[in-house]
Each structure stands twice: as C-alpha cells, then as structure tokens.
Design a protein around this motif. Structure first.
Motif, PDB file in Angstrom:
ATOM      1  N   SER A 119       0.813  -1.216   0.000  1.00 26.83           N
ATOM      2  CA  SER A 119       0.000   0.000   0.000  1.00 26.83           C
ATOM      3  C   SER A 119       0.844   1.263   0.000  1.00 26.83           C
ATOM      4  CB  SER A 119      -0.905   0.008   1.224  1.00 26.83           C
ATOM      5  OG  SER A 119      -0.113   0.145   2.401  1.00 26.83           O
ATOM      6  N   GLY A 120       2.127   1.105   0.295  1.00 27.36           N
ATOM      7  CA  GLY A 120       3.002   2.262   0.446  1.00 27.36           C
ATOM      8  C   GLY A 120       2.967   2.847   1.843  1.00 27.36           C
ATOM      9  N   GLY A 121       2.276   2.181   2.749  1.00 27.70           N
ATOM     10  CA  GLY A 121       2.108   2.732   4.080  1.00 27.70           C
ATOM     11  C   GLY A 121       3.296   2.569   5.000  1.00 27.70           C
ATOM     12  N   SER A 122       4.217   1.710   4.618  1.00 23.99           N
ATOM     13  CA  SER A 122       5.384   1.464   5.465  1.00 23.99           C
ATOM     14  C   SER A 122       6.628   1.314   4.601  1.00 23.99           C
ATOM     15  CB  SER A 122       5.177   0.203   6.301  1.00 23.99           C
ATOM     16  OG  SER A 122       6.260  -0.011   7.175  1.00 23.99           O
ATOM     17  N   THR A 123       7.722   1.876   5.090  1.00 19.46           N
ATOM     18  CA  THR A 123       8.988   1.804   4.374  1.00 19.46           C
ATOM     19  C   THR A 123      10.100   1.426   5.351  1.00 19.46           C
ATOM     20  OG1 THR A 123       9.412   4.163   4.740  1.00 19.46           O
ATOM     21  CG2 THR A 123       8.308   3.549   2.684  1.00 19.46           C
ATOM     22  N   SER A 124      11.203   0.987   4.771  1.00 16.88           N
ATOM     23  CA  SER A 124      12.374   0.667   5.575  1.00 16.88           C
ATOM     24  C   SER A 124      13.613   0.964   4.746  1.00 16.88           C
ATOM     25  CB  SER A 124      12.348  -0.796   6.011  1.00 16.88           C
ATOM     26  OG  SER A 124      13.447  -1.091   6.852  1.00 16.88           O
ATOM     27  N   TYR A 125      14.696   1.394   5.427  1.00 12.50           N
ATOM     28  CA  TYR A 125      15.899   1.803   4.717  1.00 12.50           C
ATOM     29  C   TYR A 125      17.147   1.199   5.351  1.00 12.50           C
ATOM     30  CZ  TYR A 125      12.819   5.398   2.816  1.00 12.50           C
ATOM     31  OH  TYR A 125      11.790   6.048   2.192  1.00 12.50           O
ATOM     32  N   ALA A 126      18.145   1.015   4.523  1.00  8.81           N
ATOM     33  CA  ALA A 126      19.460   0.668   5.042  1.00  8.81           C
ATOM     34  C   ALA A 126      19.989   1.862   5.827  1.00  8.81           C
ATOM     35  CB  ALA A 126      20.409   0.337   3.899  1.00  8.81           C
ATOM     36  N   ASN A 127      20.752   1.587   6.865  1.00  7.89           N
ATOM     37  CA  ASN A 127      21.287   2.679   7.683  1.00  7.89           C
ATOM     38  C   ASN A 127      22.118   3.657   6.859  1.00  7.89           C
ATOM     39  OD1 ASN A 127      20.103   1.788  10.061  1.00  7.89           O
ATOM     40  ND2 ASN A 127      21.862   0.521  10.619  1.00  7.89           N
ATOM     41  N   SER A 128      22.784   3.137   5.851  1.00  6.66           N
ATOM     42  CA  SER A 128      23.693   3.963   5.056  1.00  6.66           C
ATOM     43  C   SER A 128      22.959   5.020   4.218  1.00  6.66           C
ATOM     44  CB  SER A 128      24.534   3.082   4.141  1.00  6.66           C
ATOM     45  OG  SER A 128      23.706   2.332   3.280  1.00  6.66           O
ATOM     46  N   VAL A 129      21.653   4.838   3.998  1.00 11.30           N
ATOM     47  CA  VAL A 129      20.909   5.786   3.163  1.00 11.30           C
ATOM     48  C   VAL A 129      19.783   6.474   3.921  1.00 11.30           C
ATOM     49  CG1 VAL A 129      21.429   4.354   1.153  1.00 11.30           C
ATOM     50  CG2 VAL A 129      19.182   4.170   2.243  1.00 11.30           C
ATOM     51  N   LYS A 130      19.552   6.080   5.138  1.00 10.49           N
ATOM     52  CA  LYS A 130      18.450   6.629   5.923  1.00 10.49           C
ATOM     53  C   LYS A 130      18.613   8.136   6.072  1.00 10.49           C
ATOM     54  CE  LYS A 130      17.193   3.740   8.948  1.00 10.49           C
ATOM     55  NZ  LYS A 130      17.120   2.873  10.142  1.00 10.49           N
ATOM     56  N   GLY A 131      17.529   8.853   5.807  1.00 12.01           N
ATOM     57  CA  GLY A 131      17.568  10.301   5.880  1.00 12.01           C
ATOM     58  C   GLY A 131      17.983  10.978   4.592  1.00 12.01           C
ATOM     59  N   ARG A 132      18.499  10.199   3.648  1.00 14.22           N
ATOM     60  CA  ARG A 132      18.928  10.770   2.358  1.00 14.22           C
ATOM     61  C   ARG A 132      18.091  10.252   1.189  1.00 14.22           C
ATOM     62  NH1 ARG A 132      23.765   9.565   0.375  1.00 14.22           N
ATOM     63  NH2 ARG A 132      23.930   7.533   1.418  1.00 14.22           N
ATOM     64  N   PHE A 133      17.641   9.018   1.294  1.00 11.42           N
ATOM     65  CA  PHE A 133      16.861   8.400   0.216  1.00 11.42           C
ATOM     66  C   PHE A 133      15.405   8.254   0.652  1.00 11.42           C
ATOM     67  CE2 PHE A 133      20.476   5.768  -1.959  1.00 11.42           C
ATOM     68  CZ  PHE A 133      21.254   6.907  -2.021  1.00 11.42           C
ATOM     69  N   THR A 134      14.508   8.333  -0.335  1.00 11.82           N
ATOM     70  CA  THR A 134      13.093   8.134  -0.066  1.00 11.82           C
ATOM     71  C   THR A 134      12.504   7.230  -1.138  1.00 11.82           C
ATOM     72  OG1 THR A 134      12.899  10.333   0.921  1.00 11.82           O
ATOM     73  CG2 THR A 134      10.857   9.226   0.280  1.00 11.82           C
ATOM     74  N   ILE A 135      11.907   6.134  -0.706  1.00  9.35           N
ATOM     75  CA  ILE A 135      11.244   5.224  -1.625  1.00  9.35           C
ATOM     76  C   ILE A 135       9.763   5.555  -1.656  1.00  9.35           C
ATOM     77  CG2 ILE A 135      10.878   3.465   0.169  1.00  9.35           C
ATOM     78  CD1 ILE A 135      11.318   1.319  -2.000  1.00  9.35           C
ATOM     79  N   SER A 136       9.173   5.469  -2.847  1.00 11.99           N
ATOM     80  CA  SER A 136       7.744   5.727  -2.980  1.00 11.99           C
ATOM     81  C   SER A 136       7.208   4.916  -4.143  1.00 11.99           C
ATOM     82  CB  SER A 136       7.471   7.216  -3.195  1.00 11.99           C
ATOM     83  OG  SER A 136       8.091   7.680  -4.377  1.00 11.99           O
ATOM     84  N   ARG A 137       5.899   4.784  -4.181  1.00 14.31           N
ATOM     85  CA  ARG A 137       5.282   4.028  -5.257  1.00 14.31           C
ATOM     86  C   ARG A 137       3.976   4.684  -5.657  1.00 14.31           C
ATOM     87  NH1 ARG A 137       4.556  -1.779  -3.031  1.00 14.31           N
ATOM     88  NH2 ARG A 137       3.622  -2.125  -5.072  1.00 14.31           N
TER      89      ARG A 137
END
Length: 123
Positions: free
Chosen positions: A54-72
């Motif tokens: 649904s796009g309601g939840s995301t998760s990131y690698a620590n190395s990109v957290k705060g810099r990358f954003t995933i969306s659909r």
C-alpha cells in the motif's frame, strides 16, 4: 510475470540528487512488496530500501536513511527512489525488485528483478 525496467541513473557530483524510477508491466504492482537494491563493483549486492504494497510502510538501510526516499504509485505501476546528498560510496548499479510474499531485505526473496540503472557519484 512482472517485467521491471529501471531508469534515471547517471553521473552526479557529490551532494547532488537523482531520482530513479522503475516501471512495471505484465501485472499490477499493487500485489507486490517492492525494494531497491544496489551493487558496487567488487562488492556484494545490498539492500537499499523497501516499501509495502500500500506504500504505508517503508524501511531503509542505515547507510541511506535520511537521504533516500522510496515511494510508489500503484495507479501508474511505478516505483521511485529519490536520492539526495549523494556520496561517492553510493556509486553502484541500482535494481528494483518485486516480492509477492513479504517485505524483506533479502535479495533472494524478490522473485522479479530489473536489469539495473547505473548511478555514479563523483567526488
């Protein structure tokens, strides 16, 4: 069967931004958990980000957290990765992938994978 095609890669200076896109065909993406992975030369493929159906939840690698954003956008059958504050260590071939079963960080769980788009960050 899902076909995935990535686009948006390129050469950018450190500190710059890029937006990757993944277009799907064959089946609707709303049935799948989606992820981005990357592989740098001489290194193993690594998880970057994932998003639930649904796009309601995301998760990131620590190395990109705060810099990358995933969306659909399930209506358009697309997946994006907005990348900001890019670093030379972000240089890699970036893949999008679709999992029918679960939102995981394991490449092996993603049944459908694209061919990748190259991101190169110069210092």
């Amino acid at each position: 069967q899902v076909q995935l095609v990535e686009s948006g890669g390129g050469l950018v200076q450190a500190g710059g931004s890029l937006r990757l896109s993944c277009a799907a065909s064959g089946r609707t993406l709303s049935s799948y958990f989606m992820g981005w992975f990357r592989q740098a030369p001489g290194k193993e493929r690594e998880f970057v980000a994932l998003i639930t159906r649904s796009g309601g939840s995301t998760s990131y690698a620590n190395s990109v957290k705060g810099r990358f954003t995933i969306s659909r956008d399930n209506a358009k059958n697309t997946l994006d990765l907005q990348m900001t504050s890019l670093k030379p260590e972000d240089t890699a071939l970036y893949y999008c992938a679709a999992s029918p079963l679960a939102a995981t960080m394991a490449w092996k769980d993603y049944r459908y994978r694209g061919q990748g788009t190259q991101v190169t960050v110069s210092s």
